[in-house]
Design a protein around this motif. Structure first.
Motif, PDB file in Angstrom:
ATOM      1  N   VAL A 210     -69.169 -23.514-149.927  1.00 37.93           N
ATOM      2  CA  VAL A 210     -69.862 -23.294-148.652  1.00 37.93           C
ATOM      3  C   VAL A 210     -71.265 -22.737-148.860  1.00 37.93           C
ATOM      4  O   VAL A 210     -72.179 -23.027-148.083  1.00 37.93           O
ATOM      5  CB  VAL A 210     -69.027 -22.345-147.763  1.00 37.93           C
ATOM      6  N   SER A 211     -71.451 -21.935-149.900  1.00 38.08           N
ATOM      7  CA  SER A 211     -72.770 -21.329-150.140  1.00 38.08           C
ATOM      8  C   SER A 211     -73.847 -22.377-150.418  1.00 38.08           C
ATOM      9  O   SER A 211     -75.038 -22.089-150.324  1.00 38.08           O
ATOM     10  CB  SER A 211     -72.704 -20.348-151.305  1.00 38.08           C
ATOM     11  N   SER A 212     -73.446 -23.604-150.754  1.00 37.21           N
ATOM     12  CA  SER A 212     -74.405 -24.668-151.036  1.00 37.21           C
ATOM     13  C   SER A 212     -74.732 -25.505-149.799  1.00 37.21           C
ATOM     14  O   SER A 212     -75.639 -26.347-149.845  1.00 37.21           O
ATOM     15  CB  SER A 212     -73.861 -25.600-152.131  1.00 37.21           C
ATOM     16  N   VAL A 213     -74.008 -25.290-148.710  1.00 36.55           N
ATOM     17  CA  VAL A 213     -74.214 -26.098-147.503  1.00 36.55           C
ATOM     18  C   VAL A 213     -75.520 -25.686-146.830  1.00 36.55           C
ATOM     19  O   VAL A 213     -75.802 -24.504-146.653  1.00 36.55           O
ATOM     20  CB  VAL A 213     -73.036 -25.932-146.527  1.00 36.55           C
ATOM     21  N   ILE A 223     -82.255 -25.039-144.362  1.00 43.79           N
ATOM     22  CA  ILE A 223     -81.934 -23.702-143.874  1.00 43.79           C
ATOM     23  C   ILE A 223     -80.450 -23.457-144.063  1.00 43.79           C
ATOM     24  O   ILE A 223     -79.657 -24.406-144.176  1.00 43.79           O
ATOM     25  CB  ILE A 223     -82.304 -23.531-142.383  1.00 43.79           C
ATOM     26  N   ASN A 224     -80.067 -22.190-144.118  1.00 43.19           N
ATOM     27  CA  ASN A 224     -78.651 -21.869-144.165  1.00 43.19           C
ATOM     28  C   ASN A 224     -77.975 -22.433-142.914  1.00 43.19           C
ATOM     29  O   ASN A 224     -78.487 -22.294-141.806  1.00 43.19           O
ATOM     30  CB  ASN A 224     -78.446 -20.362-144.231  1.00 43.19           C
ATOM     31  N   ASN A 236     -66.495 -34.592-148.103  1.00 40.35           N
ATOM     32  CA  ASN A 236     -67.283 -35.698-147.563  1.00 40.35           C
ATOM     33  C   ASN A 236     -68.769 -35.354-147.442  1.00 40.35           C
ATOM     34  O   ASN A 236     -69.572 -36.195-147.028  1.00 40.35           O
ATOM     35  CB  ASN A 236     -66.743 -36.118-146.195  1.00 40.35           C
ATOM     36  N   TYR A 237     -69.139 -34.120-147.775  1.00 39.45           N
ATOM     37  CA  TYR A 237     -70.542 -33.709-147.678  1.00 39.45           C
ATOM     38  C   TYR A 237     -71.360 -34.370-148.779  1.00 39.45           C
ATOM     39  O   TYR A 237     -70.876 -34.591-149.896  1.00 39.45           O
ATOM     40  CB  TYR A 237     -70.658 -32.186-147.769  1.00 39.45           C
ATOM     41  N   LYS A 238     -72.606 -34.686-148.447  1.00 34.48           N
ATOM     42  CA  LYS A 238     -73.476 -35.378-149.396  1.00 34.48           C
ATOM     43  C   LYS A 238     -74.231 -34.387-150.269  1.00 34.48           C
ATOM     44  O   LYS A 238     -74.643 -33.319-149.812  1.00 34.48           O
ATOM     45  CB  LYS A 238     -74.461 -36.267-148.647  1.00 34.48           C
ATOM     46  N   VAL A 239     -74.455 -34.786-151.503  1.00 36.63           N
ATOM     47  CA  VAL A 239     -75.148 -33.961-152.485  1.00 36.63           C
ATOM     48  C   VAL A 239     -76.648 -34.266-152.427  1.00 36.63           C
ATOM     49  O   VAL A 239     -77.055 -35.433-152.408  1.00 36.63           O
ATOM     50  CB  VAL A 239     -74.619 -34.234-153.903  1.00 36.63           C
ATOM     51  N   VAL A 240     -77.450 -33.185-152.389  1.00 36.36           N
ATOM     52  CA  VAL A 240     -78.909 -33.323-152.429  1.00 36.36           C
ATOM     53  C   VAL A 240     -79.402 -32.595-153.674  1.00 36.36           C
ATOM     54  O   VAL A 240     -79.463 -31.364-153.707  1.00 36.36           O
ATOM     55  CB  VAL A 240     -79.587 -32.731-151.178  1.00 36.36           C
ATOM     56  N   ALA A 241     -79.742 -33.347-154.689  1.00 33.46           N
ATOM     57  CA  ALA A 241     -80.190 -32.757-155.950  1.00 33.46           C
ATOM     58  C   ALA A 241     -81.644 -32.290-155.821  1.00 33.46           C
ATOM     59  O   ALA A 241     -82.363 -32.698-154.901  1.00 33.46           O
ATOM     60  CB  ALA A 241     -80.064 -33.783-157.071  1.00 33.46           C
ATOM     61  N   PRO A 242     -82.094 -31.437-156.719  1.00 33.79           N
ATOM     62  CA  PRO A 242     -83.514 -31.045-156.710  1.00 33.79           C
ATOM     63  C   PRO A 242     -84.418 -32.271-156.767  1.00 33.79           C
ATOM     64  O   PRO A 242     -84.157 -33.214-157.527  1.00 33.79           O
ATOM     65  CB  PRO A 242     -83.633 -30.195-157.976  1.00 33.79           C
ATOM     66  N   GLY A 243     -85.469 -32.263-155.937  1.00 34.02           N
ATOM     67  CA  GLY A 243     -86.395 -33.381-155.902  1.00 34.02           C
ATOM     68  C   GLY A 243     -85.981 -34.504-154.975  1.00 34.02           C
ATOM     69  O   GLY A 243     -86.697 -35.510-154.869  1.00 34.02           O
ATOM     70  N   LEU A 262     -87.326 -31.760-148.166  1.00 33.13           N
ATOM     71  CA  LEU A 262     -87.312 -32.051-149.605  1.00 33.13           C
ATOM     72  C   LEU A 262     -86.739 -30.843-150.317  1.00 33.13           C
ATOM     73  O   LEU A 262     -87.151 -29.705-150.063  1.00 33.13           O
ATOM     74  CB  LEU A 262     -88.733 -32.333-150.095  1.00 33.13           C
ATOM     75  N   ASN A 263     -85.793 -31.088-151.222  1.00 34.62           N
ATOM     76  CA  ASN A 263     -85.202 -29.995-151.993  1.00 34.62           C
ATOM     77  C   ASN A 263     -86.154 -29.607-153.121  1.00 34.62           C
ATOM     78  O   ASN A 263     -86.192 -30.245-154.168  1.00 34.62           O
ATOM     79  CB  ASN A 263     -83.844 -30.406-152.556  1.00 34.62           C
ATOM     80  N   THR A 264     -86.961 -28.572-152.871  1.00 33.89           N
ATOM     81  CA  THR A 264     -87.932 -28.114-153.869  1.00 33.89           C
ATOM     82  C   THR A 264     -87.372 -27.006-154.752  1.00 33.89           C
ATOM     83  O   THR A 264     -88.081 -26.468-155.597  1.00 33.89           O
ATOM     84  CB  THR A 264     -89.207 -27.600-153.168  1.00 33.89           C
ATOM     85  N   SER A 265     -86.112 -26.659-154.539  1.00 27.36           N
ATOM     86  CA  SER A 265     -85.498 -25.591-155.329  1.00 27.36           C
ATOM     87  C   SER A 265     -84.902 -26.159-156.609  1.00 27.36           C
ATOM     88  O   SER A 265     -84.949 -27.368-156.863  1.00 27.36           O
ATOM     89  CB  SER A 265     -84.407 -24.895-154.518  1.00 27.36           C
ATOM     90  N   GLU A 266     -84.313 -25.278-157.400  1.00 25.37           N
ATOM     91  CA  GLU A 266     -83.616 -25.699-158.613  1.00 25.37           C
ATOM     92  C   GLU A 266     -82.122 -25.816-158.368  1.00 25.37           C
ATOM     93  O   GLU A 266     -81.347 -26.081-159.299  1.00 25.37           O
ATOM     94  CB  GLU A 266     -83.886 -24.704-159.740  1.00 25.37           C
ATOM     95  N   ASN A 267     -81.704 -25.631-157.119  1.00 15.64           N
ATOM     96  CA  ASN A 267     -80.289 -25.666-156.764  1.00 15.64           C
ATOM     97  C   ASN A 267     -79.916 -26.983-156.097  1.00 15.64           C
ATOM     98  O   ASN A 267     -80.755 -27.631-155.459  1.00 15.64           O
ATOM     99  CB  ASN A 267     -79.947 -24.519-155.818  1.00 15.64           C
ATOM    100  N   THR A 268     -78.671 -27.367-156.241  1.00 15.44           N
ATOM    101  CA  THR A 268     -78.149 -28.555-155.578  1.00 15.44           C
ATOM    102  C   THR A 268     -77.531 -28.154-154.253  1.00 15.44           C
ATOM    103  O   THR A 268     -76.767 -27.183-154.184  1.00 15.44           O
ATOM    104  CB  THR A 268     -77.100 -29.255-156.457  1.00 15.44           C
ATOM    105  N   TYR A 269     -77.867 -28.879-153.188  1.00 15.04           N
ATOM    106  CA  TYR A 269     -77.392 -28.556-151.846  1.00 15.04           C
ATOM    107  C   TYR A 269     -76.353 -29.572-151.380  1.00 15.04           C
ATOM    108  O   TYR A 269     -76.240 -30.684-151.916  1.00 15.04           O
ATOM    109  CB  TYR A 269     -78.551 -28.560-150.853  1.00 15.04           C
ATOM    110  N   LEU A 270     -75.640 -29.184-150.337  1.00 16.85           N
ATOM    111  CA  LEU A 270     -74.748 -30.080-149.618  1.00 16.85           C
ATOM    112  C   LEU A 270     -75.226 -30.200-148.184  1.00 16.85           C
ATOM    113  O   LEU A 270     -75.604 -29.199-147.567  1.00 16.85           O
ATOM    114  CB  LEU A 270     -73.307 -29.548-149.624  1.00 16.85           C
ATOM    115  N   VAL A 271     -75.210 -31.423-147.650  1.00 16.21           N
ATOM    116  CA  VAL A 271     -75.571 -31.640-146.251  1.00 16.21           C
ATOM    117  C   VAL A 271     -74.491 -32.488-145.593  1.00 16.21           C
ATOM    118  O   VAL A 271     -73.700 -33.167-146.264  1.00 16.21           O
ATOM    119  CB  VAL A 271     -76.946 -32.335-146.110  1.00 16.21           C
ATOM    120  N   SER A 272     -74.481 -32.455-144.277  1.00 16.16           N
ATOM    121  CA  SER A 272     -73.494 -33.210-143.514  1.00 16.16           C
ATOM    122  C   SER A 272     -73.534 -34.694-143.859  1.00 16.16           C
ATOM    123  O   SER A 272     -74.585 -35.245-144.210  1.00 16.16           O
ATOM    124  CB  SER A 272     -73.750 -33.018-142.018  1.00 16.16           C
TER     125      SER A 272
END
Length: 375
Positions: A210-213, A223-224, A236-243, A262-272
């Motif tokens: 959840v912390s990656s959503v 945003i959180n 089923n959440y999609k992965v958004v890699a850096p860049g 745009l994911n400008t961080s070094e972390n991988t995010y999850l989105v709906s």
């Protein structure tokens, strides 16, 4: 040197001048944010603005109706040399010339969470939990001498001027970026980006929690998430890699803006799963360069105009691929990206300076009161 208690109403004076111009735009009208500063453009503007109020230089504007709703007193002092125009809902007043309080000192007093709690506790039982003008005037305040007030106002003004100078240079840097992009549009033929962007549909394998959503804001940033994630499966959440980019195709309920980041961080995010995630061919199109165009108001207008549907209008992937921008050599792209990166860094520093100015206000008030009591 002692503190003296005063009733606020003894030295405030209402002001009620109407602008008389029925056709003002959002850029002509000011709102007040939670930091107790004016901002433009206003979020909402009526069809007839002739009844909107004038706030002369060195006058205050406050919205007493929203104290309970926001748990903050929306109030600002017009520091500029020009009139501000605000909604008819605002109360306009000034500190009288013979008042025992220095105008700026009074403003510093109001910029604290303690004072906001006080105002909130004194709201009425109306639907909006507002505060009456009489209750506002009945507030008692303890003041040191004017000389002590002036001393601490000078400290505040010095910090404020430092922040404003930094902010002014920041806007100059933003203008350079915008001007450079305009020149690129003249010097290079625009091409469709579809040949250089690629959808990604990698789903969460369970390694991200959840912390990656993240949510995607119309301000073009991740945003959180504000969603209630309790018990929600993330497979089923999609992965958004850096860049990589992600955007929400639905544009019909987002204030004429598109939610994209745009994911400008070094972390991988999850989105709906409703979001579209994509990448660029980085040796031809830098993602940061593309983001410069996505961040412009022109792109929001373009996305809304090219959104289709009935109950919900969407800017689908095919429309995204049809977007046209100038794509110069990668070295030129990197040059403008470097300028923009410097702008973003300075913008972050400027926000930190603003926070420091705000946070020092209660410290200054406490210091002035202690000096008066111990002097």
């Amino acid at each position: 040197m002692k503190l003296t208690k005063y009733r606020l109403g003894n030295f405030v004076e209402l002001y009620n001048e109407r602008c008389g111009n029925a056709n003002l735009t959002a850029w002509d009208i000011s709102g007040i944010n939670s930091d107790k500063e004016f901002f433009e453009p206003a979020r909402q503007v009526g069809s007839d603005t002739s009844n909107y109020k004038v706030v002369p230089p060195n006058y205050f504007a406050c919205n007493l109706m929203h104290v309970g709703r926001d748990r903050v007193l929306p109030i600002a002092l017009n520091h500029t040399s020009q009139n501000k125009i605000v909604s008819p809902a605002y109360t306009i007043f000034k500190i009288t010339d013979d008042a025992p309080v220095v105008r700026e000192y009074f403003f510093i007093m109001l910029k604290s969470s303690e004072k906001d709690r006080f105002f909130w506790l004194h709201t009425d039982s109306s639907v909006r939990d507002g505060m009456s003008w009489n209750d506002f005037c009945d507030m008692d305040i303890e003041l040191p001498s004017r000389s002590v007030q002036q001393k601490y106002v000078a400290i505040y003004n010095a910090m404020l001027e430092n922040q404003r100078c930094y902010g002014s240079a920041l806007e100059d840097l933003k203008l350079i970026c915008d001007a450079y992009i305009e020149e690129l549009s003249k010097d290079y033929q625009s091409v469709t980006i579809g040949q250089f962007i690629f959808q990604r549909d990698l789903r969460n394998d369970g390694s991200l929690g959840v912390s990656s959503v993240r949510g995607i804001a119309t301000s073009k940033e991740f945003i959180n998430t504000k969603a209630d994630m309790e018990g929600v499966g993330l497979n089923n959440y999609k992965v958004v890699a850096p860049g990589q980019f992600a955007y929400v195709p639905d544009t019909s309920r987002r204030g004429d803006k598109i939610s994209l980041a745009l994911n400008t961080s070094e972390n991988t995010y999850l989105v709906s799963s409703i979001s579209i995630v994509f990448d660029t061919q980085k040796d031809v199109l830098l993602p940061e360069y593309l983001m410069l165009f996505f961040g412009r108001s022109e792109f929001d207008r373009y996305a809304r105009f090219h959104s289709w549907g009935s109950a919900r209008e969407t800017f689908d992937w095919f429309e995204m691929c049809d977007v046209q921008i100038p794509i110069p050599d990668i070295k030129i792209q990197q040059y403008i990206v470097n300028i923009y990166t410097a702008y973003l860094l300075r913008k972050e520093i400027n926000e930190q300076l603003k926070a420091q100015v705000k946070n020092v206000c209660p410290i200054l008030i406490k210091g002035s009161l202690e000096e008066a009591e111990n002097g």
